[in-house]
Design a protein around this motif. Structure first.
Motif, PDB file in Angstrom:
ATOM      1  N   SER A  40       0.844  -1.189   0.000  1.00 22.07           N
ATOM      2  CA  SER A  40       0.000   0.000   0.000  1.00 22.07           C
ATOM      3  C   SER A  40       0.881   1.241   0.000  1.00 22.07           C
ATOM      4  CB  SER A  40      -0.916   0.014   1.233  1.00 22.07           C
ATOM      5  OG  SER A  40      -1.554   1.270   1.361  1.00 22.07           O
ATOM      6  N   VAL A  41       0.843   1.972  -1.106  1.00 23.62           N
ATOM      7  CA  VAL A  41       1.568   3.239  -1.175  1.00 23.62           C
ATOM      8  C   VAL A  41       0.922   4.261  -0.255  1.00 23.62           C
ATOM      9  CG1 VAL A  41       2.295   5.110  -2.698  1.00 23.62           C
ATOM     10  CG2 VAL A  41       2.278   2.759  -3.551  1.00 23.62           C
ATOM     11  N   THR A  42      -0.397   4.241  -0.180  1.00 20.91           N
ATOM     12  CA  THR A  42      -1.144   5.202   0.627  1.00 20.91           C
ATOM     13  C   THR A  42      -0.790   5.094   2.102  1.00 20.91           C
ATOM     14  OG1 THR A  42      -2.994   5.150  -0.927  1.00 20.91           O
ATOM     15  CG2 THR A  42      -3.449   5.972   1.292  1.00 20.91           C
ATOM     16  N   HIS A  43      -0.747   3.858   2.613  1.00 22.05           N
ATOM     17  CA  HIS A  43      -0.538   3.658   4.051  1.00 22.05           C
ATOM     18  C   HIS A  43       0.848   3.111   4.392  1.00 22.05           C
ATOM     19  CE1 HIS A  43      -4.796   4.445   4.630  1.00 22.05           C
ATOM     20  NE2 HIS A  43      -5.110   3.475   3.785  1.00 22.05           N
ATOM     21  N   ASN A  44       1.705   2.889   3.383  1.00 20.17           N
ATOM     22  CA  ASN A  44       3.047   2.357   3.595  1.00 20.17           C
ATOM     23  C   ASN A  44       2.986   1.044   4.384  1.00 20.17           C
ATOM     24  OD1 ASN A  44       5.857   2.237   3.442  1.00 20.17           O
ATOM     25  ND2 ASN A  44       6.140   3.408   5.334  1.00 20.17           N
ATOM     26  N   ARG A  45       2.230   0.095   3.840  1.00 20.17           N
ATOM     27  CA  ARG A  45       2.048  -1.201   4.484  1.00 20.17           C
ATOM     28  C   ARG A  45       2.266  -2.323   3.477  1.00 20.17           C
ATOM     29  NH1 ARG A  45      -3.565  -0.148   7.912  1.00 20.17           N
ATOM     30  NH2 ARG A  45      -2.647   1.134   9.574  1.00 20.17           N
ATOM     31  N   ALA A  46       2.683  -3.471   3.966  1.00 21.90           N
ATOM     32  CA  ALA A  46       2.912  -4.624   3.096  1.00 21.90           C
ATOM     33  C   ALA A  46       2.335  -5.875   3.749  1.00 21.90           C
ATOM     34  CB  ALA A  46       4.404  -4.821   2.822  1.00 21.90           C
ATOM     35  N   ILE A  47       1.666  -6.703   2.941  1.00 19.05           N
ATOM     36  CA  ILE A  47       1.202  -8.018   3.387  1.00 19.05           C
ATOM     37  C   ILE A  47       1.381  -8.985   2.220  1.00 19.05           C
ATOM     38  CG2 ILE A  47      -0.496  -7.095   5.022  1.00 19.05           C
ATOM     39  CD1 ILE A  47      -2.662  -7.866   2.976  1.00 19.05           C
ATOM     40  N   ARG A  48       1.076 -10.249   2.465  1.00 18.78           N
ATOM     41  CA  ARG A  48       1.120 -11.250   1.397  1.00 18.78           C
ATOM     42  C   ARG A  48      -0.181 -12.032   1.391  1.00 18.78           C
ATOM     43  NH1 ARG A  48       6.679 -12.272   2.596  1.00 18.78           N
ATOM     44  NH2 ARG A  48       5.975 -13.681   4.233  1.00 18.78           N
ATOM     45  N   LEU A  49      -0.584 -12.460   0.194  1.00 20.47           N
ATOM     46  CA  LEU A  49      -1.645 -13.447   0.042  1.00 20.47           C
ATOM     47  C   LEU A  49      -1.006 -14.740  -0.442  1.00 20.47           C
ATOM     48  CD1 LEU A  49      -4.423 -11.381  -1.801  1.00 20.47           C
ATOM     49  CD2 LEU A  49      -4.041 -11.628   0.661  1.00 20.47           C
ATOM     50  N   GLU A  50      -1.533 -15.865   0.015  1.00 20.39           N
ATOM     51  CA  GLU A  50      -1.025 -17.156  -0.436  1.00 20.39           C
ATOM     52  C   GLU A  50      -2.201 -18.091  -0.676  1.00 20.39           C
ATOM     53  OE1 GLU A  50       2.386 -20.462   0.817  1.00 20.39           O
ATOM     54  OE2 GLU A  50       2.442 -18.401   1.564  1.00 20.39           O
ATOM     55  N   VAL A  51      -2.152 -18.784  -1.802  1.00 18.74           N
ATOM     56  CA  VAL A  51      -3.204 -19.733  -2.177  1.00 18.74           C
ATOM     57  C   VAL A  51      -2.548 -21.081  -2.411  1.00 18.74           C
ATOM     58  CG1 VAL A  51      -5.037 -20.275  -3.820  1.00 18.74           C
ATOM     59  CG2 VAL A  51      -4.546 -17.887  -3.253  1.00 18.74           C
ATOM     60  N   ALA A  52      -3.102 -22.136  -1.805  1.00 22.44           N
ATOM     61  CA  ALA A  52      -2.566 -23.490  -1.964  1.00 22.44           C
ATOM     62  C   ALA A  52      -3.596 -24.359  -2.675  1.00 22.44           C
ATOM     63  CB  ALA A  52      -2.214 -24.090  -0.609  1.00 22.44           C
ATOM     64  N   VAL A  53      -3.140 -25.106  -3.686  1.00 21.02           N
ATOM     65  CA  VAL A  53      -4.036 -25.974  -4.452  1.00 21.02           C
ATOM     66  C   VAL A  53      -3.374 -27.336  -4.653  1.00 21.02           C
ATOM     67  CG1 VAL A  53      -5.172 -24.073  -5.670  1.00 21.02           C
ATOM     68  CG2 VAL A  53      -3.125 -25.107  -6.646  1.00 21.02           C
ATOM     69  N   PRO A  54      -4.172 -28.368  -4.884  1.00 20.39           N
ATOM     70  CA  PRO A  54      -3.595 -29.700  -5.110  1.00 20.39           C
ATOM     71  C   PRO A  54      -3.001 -29.838  -6.500  1.00 20.39           C
ATOM     72  CG  PRO A  54      -5.982 -29.809  -5.235  1.00 20.39           C
ATOM     73  CD  PRO A  54      -5.648 -28.408  -4.810  1.00 20.39           C
ATOM     74  N   ASP A  55      -2.001 -30.683  -6.602  1.00 23.53           N
ATOM     75  CA  ASP A  55      -1.374 -30.964  -7.888  1.00 23.53           C
ATOM     76  C   ASP A  55      -2.390 -31.530  -8.878  1.00 23.53           C
ATOM     77  OD1 ASP A  55       0.456 -31.401  -9.874  1.00 23.53           O
ATOM     78  OD2 ASP A  55       1.311 -33.201  -8.988  1.00 23.53           O
ATOM     79  N   ALA A  56      -3.372 -32.295  -8.376  1.00 24.23           N
ATOM     80  CA  ALA A  56      -4.372 -32.906  -9.249  1.00 24.23           C
ATOM     81  C   ALA A  56      -5.391 -31.906  -9.783  1.00 24.23           C
ATOM     82  CB  ALA A  56      -5.100 -34.033  -8.488  1.00 24.23           C
ATOM     83  N   ASP A  57      -5.477 -30.725  -9.186  1.00 22.66           N
ATOM     84  CA  ASP A  57      -6.437 -29.702  -9.616  1.00 22.66           C
ATOM     85  C   ASP A  57      -5.792 -28.329  -9.449  1.00 22.66           C
ATOM     86  OD1 ASP A  57      -8.734 -28.342 -10.391  1.00 22.66           O
ATOM     87  OD2 ASP A  57      -9.641 -28.467  -8.388  1.00 22.66           O
ATOM     88  N   PRO A  58      -4.797 -27.997 -10.295  1.00 25.81           N
ATOM     89  CA  PRO A  58      -3.976 -26.807 -10.069  1.00 25.81           C
ATOM     90  C   PRO A  58      -4.586 -25.512 -10.608  1.00 25.81           C
ATOM     91  CG  PRO A  58      -3.160 -27.968 -11.987  1.00 25.81           C
ATOM     92  CD  PRO A  58      -4.332 -28.763 -11.475  1.00 25.81           C
ATOM     93  N   HIS A  59      -5.862 -25.278 -10.351  1.00 25.16           N
ATOM     94  CA  HIS A  59      -6.553 -24.102 -10.885  1.00 25.16           C
ATOM     95  C   HIS A  59      -6.676 -23.014  -9.826  1.00 25.16           C
ATOM     96  CE1 HIS A  59      -8.031 -25.792 -14.773  1.00 25.16           C
ATOM     97  NE2 HIS A  59      -7.850 -26.935 -14.123  1.00 25.16           N
ATOM     98  N   ILE A  60      -6.320 -21.773 -10.225  1.00 20.89           N
ATOM     99  CA  ILE A  60      -6.472 -20.589  -9.378  1.00 20.89           C
ATOM    100  C   ILE A  60      -7.040 -19.476 -10.257  1.00 20.89           C
ATOM    101  CG2 ILE A  60      -5.273 -18.820  -8.020  1.00 20.89           C
ATOM    102  CD1 ILE A  60      -3.200 -20.858  -7.268  1.00 20.89           C
ATOM    103  N   PRO A  61      -8.039 -18.733  -9.787  1.00 20.91           N
ATOM    104  CA  PRO A  61      -8.566 -17.624 -10.609  1.00 20.91           C
ATOM    105  C   PRO A  61      -7.503 -16.561 -10.872  1.00 20.91           C
ATOM    106  CG  PRO A  61     -10.052 -18.141  -8.793  1.00 20.91           C
ATOM    107  CD  PRO A  61      -8.783 -18.892  -8.534  1.00 20.91           C
ATOM    108  N   SER A  62      -7.465 -16.058 -12.081  1.00 23.19           N
ATOM    109  CA  SER A  62      -6.569 -14.951 -12.410  1.00 23.19           C
ATOM    110  C   SER A  62      -7.055 -13.673 -11.728  1.00 23.19           C
ATOM    111  CB  SER A  62      -6.524 -14.741 -13.923  1.00 23.19           C
ATOM    112  OG  SER A  62      -5.793 -13.567 -14.239  1.00 23.19           O
ATOM    113  N   ILE A  63      -6.115 -12.814 -11.333  1.00 22.17           N
ATOM    114  CA  ILE A  63      -6.501 -11.530 -10.742  1.00 22.17           C
ATOM    115  C   ILE A  63      -5.971 -10.356 -11.558  1.00 22.17           C
ATOM    116  CG2 ILE A  63      -6.734 -12.442  -8.398  1.00 22.17           C
ATOM    117  CD1 ILE A  63      -4.001 -11.166  -7.755  1.00 22.17           C
TER     118      ILE A  63
END
Length: 231
Positions: free
Chosen positions: A138-161
């Motif tokens: 965040s440039v506005t608030h000078n803050r940093a975080i992370r998002l993490e998504v875990a999926v199985p190898d058999a179904d490796p689908h994640i929505p694009s952002i």
């Protein structure tokens, strides 16, 4: 994933793998002299409130924004991990677009920048082998975080952002190229560094090492396992 609690009272650890020997030798003798070595590969488990710093405020505001959108926070976020003064929100993949958009647009959050997406492969993390990690700032608030998504190898689908963070276009292509994560909704999910007809995804930990012939300016360089050895 197995969890073990530490005697110090800290958050439990998520054990991914237990490695034996110096070099992970299996099925044959270990001549390194470290055959009895046993190492536990573990990730930090979920943190307890209060998280400290601005992390509690970010989580509280996000929960409020998601609630206004009709999504329960606990349905969208699996856990929060605070480790070495960094905060990671583990998000269920079906809610990733809403979470990303909420973090970007709400005036009290304003994480305007997503610094790409990285892939991670944990072959022993059954049912959660492939991870996608999104650093936000965040440039506005000078803050940093992370998002993490875990999926199985058999179904490796994640929505694009990329509708929310357009600069992730090439980063999502790279994670597909090297790890095989399929970003649903990406307009052109093609390889970005390897040739289009390349078999497999070379940064996965189960990808074979060596054995690939290399051509350079008309000359052929033998693959690593076929080069001359000096004794």
């Amino acid at each position: 994933m197995e969890q073990v609690s530490e005697s110090t009272g800290r958050a439990p650890l998520d054990v991914v793998e237990v490695r034996e020997g110096m070099f992970g030798v299996r099925g044959s003798g270990d001549t390194s002299g470290f055959g009895g070595l046993r190492r536990v590969v573990a990730l930090p488990g979920p943190s307890q409130r209060p998280y400290g710093s601005y992390f509690d405020e970010v989580v509280d505001v996000l929960a409020e924004v998601l609630g206004e959108a009709g999504v329960d926070y606990d349905d969208a976020v699996e856990k929060v991990v605070v480790f070495r003064d960094e905060c990671t929100l583990f998000v269920r993949r079906e809610h990733l677009p809403l979470v990303a958009r909420s973090l970007r647009d709400d005036q009290d959050l304003r994480f305007e920048l997503c610094l790409g997406v990285s892939g991670v492969h944990y072959p022993e993390d059954e049912g959660r082998e492939l991870h996608a990690v999104y650093p936000l700032f965040s440039v506005t608030h000078n803050r940093a975080i992370r998002l993490e998504v875990a999926v199985p190898d058999a179904d490796p689908h994640i929505p694009s952002i990329i509708d929310t963070y357009p600069a992730n276009d090439w980063h999502e292509r790279e994670v597909w190229d090297f790890f095989g994560v399929i970003f649903d909704g990406h307009p052109s999910l093609a390889r970005i560094q390897m040739p289009d007809d390349w078999p497999g995804h070379p940064q996965r930990k189960d990808y074979p090492l060596g054995g690939i012939p290399v051509e350079y300016k008309g000359a052929t360089v033998p693959s690593p396992d076929n080069r001359r050895s000096y004794n």
